[in-house]
Design a protein around this motif. Structure first.
Motif, mmCIF file in Angstrom:
data_model
loop_
_atom_site.group_PDB
_atom_site.id
_atom_site.type_symbol
_atom_site.label_atom_id
_atom_site.label_comp_id
_atom_site.label_asym_id
_atom_site.label_seq_id
_atom_site.Cartn_x
_atom_site.Cartn_y
_atom_site.Cartn_z
ATOM 1 N N SER A 217 0.847 -1.190 0.000
ATOM 2 C CA SER A 217 0.000 0.000 0.000
ATOM 3 C C SER A 217 0.880 1.236 0.000
ATOM 4 N N LEU A 218 0.587 2.158 -0.937
ATOM 5 C CA LEU A 218 1.347 3.395 -1.055
ATOM 6 C C LEU A 218 0.549 4.536 -0.443
ATOM 7 N N ALA A 219 1.131 5.195 0.565
ATOM 8 C CA ALA A 219 0.470 6.333 1.200
ATOM 9 C C ALA A 219 0.924 7.648 0.581
ATOM 10 N N GLU A 220 2.199 7.758 0.220
ATOM 11 C CA GLU A 220 2.722 9.009 -0.324
ATOM 12 C C GLU A 220 4.037 8.738 -1.038
ATOM 13 N N CYS A 221 4.331 9.552 -2.038
ATOM 14 C CA CYS A 221 5.618 9.489 -2.711
ATOM 15 C C CYS A 221 6.126 10.909 -2.902
ATOM 16 N N ARG A 222 7.370 11.147 -2.535
ATOM 17 C CA ARG A 222 7.983 12.475 -2.642
ATOM 18 C C ARG A 222 9.295 12.370 -3.404
ATOM 19 N N TYR A 223 9.686 13.473 -4.039
ATOM 20 C CA TYR A 223 10.941 13.521 -4.789
ATOM 21 C C TYR A 223 11.517 14.930 -4.652
ATOM 22 N N PRO A 224 12.837 15.101 -4.844
ATOM 23 C CA PRO A 224 13.436 16.436 -4.770
ATOM 24 C C PRO A 224 12.883 17.330 -5.873
ATOM 25 N N ALA A 225 12.362 18.498 -5.503
ATOM 26 C CA ALA A 225 11.730 19.399 -6.471
ATOM 27 C C ALA A 225 12.746 19.911 -7.493
ATOM 28 N N ALA A 226 13.984 20.141 -7.084
ATOM 29 C CA ALA A 226 15.001 20.675 -7.993
ATOM 30 C C ALA A 226 15.477 19.640 -9.017
ATOM 31 N N ASP A 227 15.483 18.361 -8.650
ATOM 32 C CA ASP A 227 15.977 17.305 -9.544
ATOM 33 C C ASP A 227 15.099 16.061 -9.370
ATOM 34 N N PRO A 228 13.963 15.994 -10.046
ATOM 35 C CA PRO A 228 13.002 14.903 -9.834
ATOM 36 C C PRO A 228 13.533 13.506 -10.111
ATOM 37 N N ALA B 278 9.181 6.935 -0.675
ATOM 38 C CA ALA B 278 7.813 6.411 -0.683
ATOM 39 C C ALA B 278 7.435 5.913 0.701
ATOM 40 N N GLU B 279 6.244 6.330 1.142
ATOM 41 C CA GLU B 279 5.707 5.845 2.416
ATOM 42 C C GLU B 279 4.846 4.626 2.108
ATOM 43 N N LEU B 280 5.307 3.475 2.569
ATOM 44 C CA LEU B 280 4.661 2.202 2.248
ATOM 45 C C LEU B 280 4.220 1.463 3.499
ATOM 46 N N THR B 281 3.180 0.676 3.318
ATOM 47 C CA THR B 281 2.779 -0.300 4.329
ATOM 48 C C THR B 281 2.710 -1.639 3.613
ATOM 49 N N ILE B 282 3.449 -2.610 4.114
ATOM 50 C CA ILE B 282 3.486 -3.935 3.501
ATOM 51 C C ILE B 282 3.013 -4.935 4.541
ATOM 52 N N THR B 283 1.963 -5.664 4.207
ATOM 53 C CA THR B 283 1.403 -6.659 5.130
ATOM 54 C C THR B 283 1.432 -8.034 4.482
ATOM 55 N N ASP B 284 1.573 -9.034 5.324
ATOM 56 C CA ASP B 284 1.482 -10.434 4.898
ATOM 57 C C ASP B 284 0.037 -10.842 5.140
ATOM 58 N N HIS B 285 -0.762 -10.969 4.064
ATOM 59 C CA HIS B 285 -2.189 -11.247 4.262
ATOM 60 C C HIS B 285 -2.449 -12.686 4.687
ATOM 61 N N GLN B 286 -1.506 -13.600 4.519
ATOM 62 C CA GLN B 286 -1.692 -14.966 5.024
ATOM 63 C C GLN B 286 -1.503 -15.010 6.535
ATOM 64 N N ALA B 287 -0.472 -14.340 7.031
ATOM 65 C CA ALA B 287 -0.198 -14.335 8.472
ATOM 66 C C ALA B 287 -0.920 -13.193 9.180
ATOM 67 N N ASN B 288 -1.562 -12.318 8.406
ATOM 68 C CA ASN B 288 -2.256 -11.160 8.947
ATOM 69 C C ASN B 288 -1.316 -10.338 9.847
ATOM 70 N N ALA B 289 -0.128 -10.040 9.310
ATOM 71 C CA ALA B 289 0.888 -9.299 10.067
ATOM 72 C C ALA B 289 1.475 -8.194 9.198
ATOM 73 N N ARG B 290 1.754 -7.069 9.821
ATOM 74 C CA ARG B 290 2.410 -5.961 9.116
ATOM 75 C C ARG B 290 3.910 -6.211 9.140
ATOM 76 N N LEU B 291 4.518 -6.283 7.956
ATOM 77 C CA LEU B 291 5.948 -6.542 7.847
ATOM 78 C C LEU B 291 6.772 -5.261 7.751
ATOM 79 N N ILE C 287 13.593 4.699 0.698
ATOM 80 C CA ILE C 287 14.322 5.675 -0.093
ATOM 81 C C ILE C 287 14.967 4.960 -1.274
ATOM 82 N N ALA C 288 14.724 5.467 -2.476
ATOM 83 C CA ALA C 288 15.217 4.801 -3.684
ATOM 84 C C ALA C 288 16.741 4.731 -3.721
ATOM 85 N N SER C 289 17.417 5.791 -3.302
ATOM 86 C CA SER C 289 18.882 5.815 -3.384
ATOM 87 C C SER C 289 19.550 5.003 -2.278
#
Length: 164
Positions: free
Chosen positions: A104-115, A121-134, A140-142
Protein backbone atom coordinates in the motif's frame (compact mmCIF):
# COMPACT_ATOMS: atom_id res chain seq x y z
CA UNK A 1 66.19 -16.91 49.60
CA UNK A 2 67.43 -14.35 47.05
CA UNK A 3 64.90 -15.67 44.57
CA UNK A 4 62.12 -14.99 47.07
CA UNK A 5 63.43 -11.47 47.73
CA UNK A 6 63.65 -10.77 44.00
CA UNK A 7 60.02 -11.84 43.50
CA UNK A 8 58.87 -9.73 46.45
CA UNK A 9 60.67 -6.65 45.08
CA UNK A 10 59.12 -7.15 41.66
CA UNK A 11 55.65 -7.46 43.21
CA UNK A 12 56.16 -4.25 45.20
CA UNK A 13 57.42 -2.45 42.12
CA UNK A 14 54.42 -3.57 40.06
CA UNK A 15 52.00 -2.59 42.82
CA UNK A 16 53.57 0.86 43.18
CA UNK A 17 53.77 1.65 39.44
CA UNK A 18 50.26 3.25 39.20
CA UNK A 19 51.10 5.52 42.13
CA UNK A 20 54.41 6.49 40.58
CA UNK A 21 52.76 7.23 37.25
CA UNK A 22 50.39 9.76 38.86
CA UNK A 23 53.26 12.09 39.71
CA UNK A 24 53.88 12.82 36.03
CA UNK A 25 52.35 15.84 34.26
CA UNK A 26 49.34 14.93 32.09
CA UNK A 27 49.93 15.10 28.38
CA UNK A 28 48.89 18.36 26.71
CA UNK A 29 45.93 16.75 24.93
CA UNK A 30 44.74 15.21 28.21
CA UNK A 31 44.68 18.46 30.18
CA UNK A 32 41.36 19.76 31.42
CA UNK A 33 39.69 22.16 28.99
CA UNK A 34 38.44 25.34 30.66
CA UNK A 35 35.71 27.52 29.18
CA UNK A 36 37.29 30.92 28.39
CA UNK A 37 34.32 32.66 30.04
CA UNK A 38 35.41 31.22 33.41
CA UNK A 39 39.14 31.68 32.87
CA UNK A 40 41.33 34.13 34.78
CA UNK A 41 43.34 34.68 31.60
CA UNK A 42 42.52 38.17 30.23
CA UNK A 43 43.50 37.06 26.69
CA UNK A 44 41.03 34.19 26.66
CA UNK A 45 38.52 34.39 23.80
CA UNK A 46 34.87 33.73 24.60
CA UNK A 47 33.00 32.02 21.74
CA UNK A 48 30.22 34.17 20.26
CA UNK A 49 26.68 32.80 20.18
CA UNK A 50 25.25 32.56 16.65
CA UNK A 51 22.55 35.08 15.77
CA UNK A 52 18.93 34.08 15.23
CA UNK A 53 19.37 34.46 11.47
CA UNK A 54 22.44 32.18 11.50
CA UNK A 55 20.56 29.56 13.53
CA UNK A 56 17.62 29.78 11.08
CA UNK A 57 19.93 29.31 8.06
CA UNK A 58 21.57 26.31 9.75
CA UNK A 59 18.18 24.74 10.47
CA UNK A 60 17.06 25.24 6.86
CA UNK A 61 20.29 23.70 5.55
CA UNK A 62 19.82 20.66 7.81
CA UNK A 63 16.30 20.00 6.46
CA UNK A 64 17.65 18.92 3.10
CA UNK A 65 16.22 19.59 -0.34
CA UNK A 66 12.72 20.87 -0.95
CA UNK A 67 10.46 18.00 -2.00
CA UNK A 68 7.37 17.73 -4.18
CA UNK A 69 4.57 15.18 -4.01
CA UNK A 70 4.21 12.57 -6.67
CA UNK A 71 0.93 11.10 -7.89
CA UNK A 72 2.23 7.55 -7.55
CA UNK A 73 5.33 5.39 -7.41
CA UNK A 74 7.24 2.77 -9.36
CA UNK A 75 8.14 -0.19 -7.13
CA UNK A 76 10.07 -3.36 -7.87
CA UNK A 77 9.48 -6.68 -6.14
CA UNK A 78 11.79 -9.70 -6.05
CA UNK A 79 10.73 -13.25 -5.29
CA UNK A 80 13.96 -14.65 -3.82
CA UNK A 81 12.91 -18.27 -4.41
CA UNK A 82 12.12 -18.03 -8.12
CA UNK A 83 14.47 -15.12 -8.82
CA UNK A 84 11.76 -13.24 -10.70
CA UNK A 85 11.34 -9.49 -10.46
CA UNK A 86 8.12 -7.62 -11.05
CA UNK A 87 7.59 -3.88 -11.47
CA UNK A 88 4.50 -2.17 -10.05
CA UNK A 89 2.97 1.23 -10.68
CA UNK A 90 0.88 2.34 -7.73
CA UNK A 91 -1.13 5.52 -7.34
CA UNK A 92 -1.16 7.27 -3.97
CA UNK A 93 -3.71 5.47 -1.78
CA UNK A 94 -3.68 2.31 -3.92
CA UNK A 95 -2.83 -1.24 -2.84
CA UNK A 96 -1.62 -4.20 -4.87
CA UNK A 97 -0.91 -7.87 -4.18
CA UNK A 98 2.55 -9.35 -4.67
CA UNK A 99 2.58 -13.04 -3.77
CA UNK A 100 1.35 -13.23 -0.19
CA UNK A 101 2.16 -9.54 0.39
CA UNK A 102 -0.14 -6.55 0.17
CA UNK A 103 1.69 -3.32 -0.83
CA UNK A 104 0.00 0.00 0.00
CA UNK A 105 1.35 3.39 -1.05
CA UNK A 106 0.47 6.33 1.20
CA UNK A 107 2.72 9.01 -0.32
CA UNK A 108 5.62 9.49 -2.71
CA UNK A 109 7.98 12.48 -2.64
CA UNK A 110 10.94 13.52 -4.79
CA UNK A 111 13.44 16.44 -4.77
CA UNK A 112 11.73 19.40 -6.47
CA UNK A 113 15.00 20.67 -7.99
CA UNK A 114 15.98 17.30 -9.54
CA UNK A 115 13.00 14.90 -9.83
CA UNK A 116 15.03 12.05 -11.32
CA UNK A 117 17.65 11.99 -8.55
CA UNK A 118 15.73 10.25 -5.77
CA UNK A 119 12.35 9.09 -4.49
CA UNK A 120 10.89 8.64 -1.01
CA UNK A 121 7.81 6.41 -0.68
CA UNK A 122 5.71 5.85 2.42
CA UNK A 123 4.66 2.20 2.25
CA UNK A 124 2.78 -0.30 4.33
CA UNK A 125 3.49 -3.93 3.50
CA UNK A 126 1.40 -6.66 5.13
CA UNK A 127 1.48 -10.43 4.90
CA UNK A 128 -2.19 -11.25 4.26
CA UNK A 129 -1.69 -14.97 5.02
CA UNK A 130 -0.20 -14.34 8.47
CA UNK A 131 -2.26 -11.16 8.95
CA UNK A 132 0.89 -9.30 10.07
CA UNK A 133 2.41 -5.96 9.12
CA UNK A 134 5.95 -6.54 7.85
CA UNK A 135 6.88 -2.95 7.01
CA UNK A 136 5.46 0.50 7.66
CA UNK A 137 7.47 3.61 6.90
CA UNK A 138 9.50 5.44 4.31
CA UNK A 139 11.66 3.67 1.71
CA UNK A 140 14.32 5.68 -0.09
CA UNK A 141 15.22 4.80 -3.68
CA UNK A 142 18.88 5.81 -3.38
CA UNK A 143 19.37 3.87 -0.10
CA UNK A 144 17.19 0.75 -0.22
CA UNK A 145 19.02 -0.96 2.65
CA UNK A 146 18.51 2.00 4.99
CA UNK A 147 14.87 1.12 5.55
CA UNK A 148 14.13 -2.24 4.00
CA UNK A 149 11.49 -4.94 4.06
CA UNK A 150 12.61 -7.88 6.21
CA UNK A 151 11.05 -10.98 4.67
CA UNK A 152 12.71 -14.34 3.92
CA UNK A 153 11.05 -14.71 0.51
CA UNK A 154 10.22 -11.26 -0.88
CA UNK A 155 12.09 -8.01 -1.34
CA UNK A 156 10.47 -4.72 -2.35
CA UNK A 157 12.12 -1.39 -3.14
CA UNK A 158 11.26 2.01 -4.60
CA UNK A 159 12.39 2.95 -8.13
CA UNK A 160 10.88 6.41 -8.66
CA UNK A 161 7.87 8.67 -8.14
CA UNK A 162 5.34 9.42 -10.85
CA UNK A 163 5.12 13.17 -11.44
CA UNK A 164 2.16 13.36 -13.84
Amino acid sequence: MTDLLTRACLCLLLAASPVLAQDEEPAEDQQLMIDPAFSDDPDAVVPVEPSAAERQRAAEAARGPETARGTGAQLRGLDKITGRTQDFTLAVGESIAFGRLQLSLAECRYPAADPTSDAYAELTITDHQANARLFAGWMIASSPALSALDDPRYDVWVISCNRA
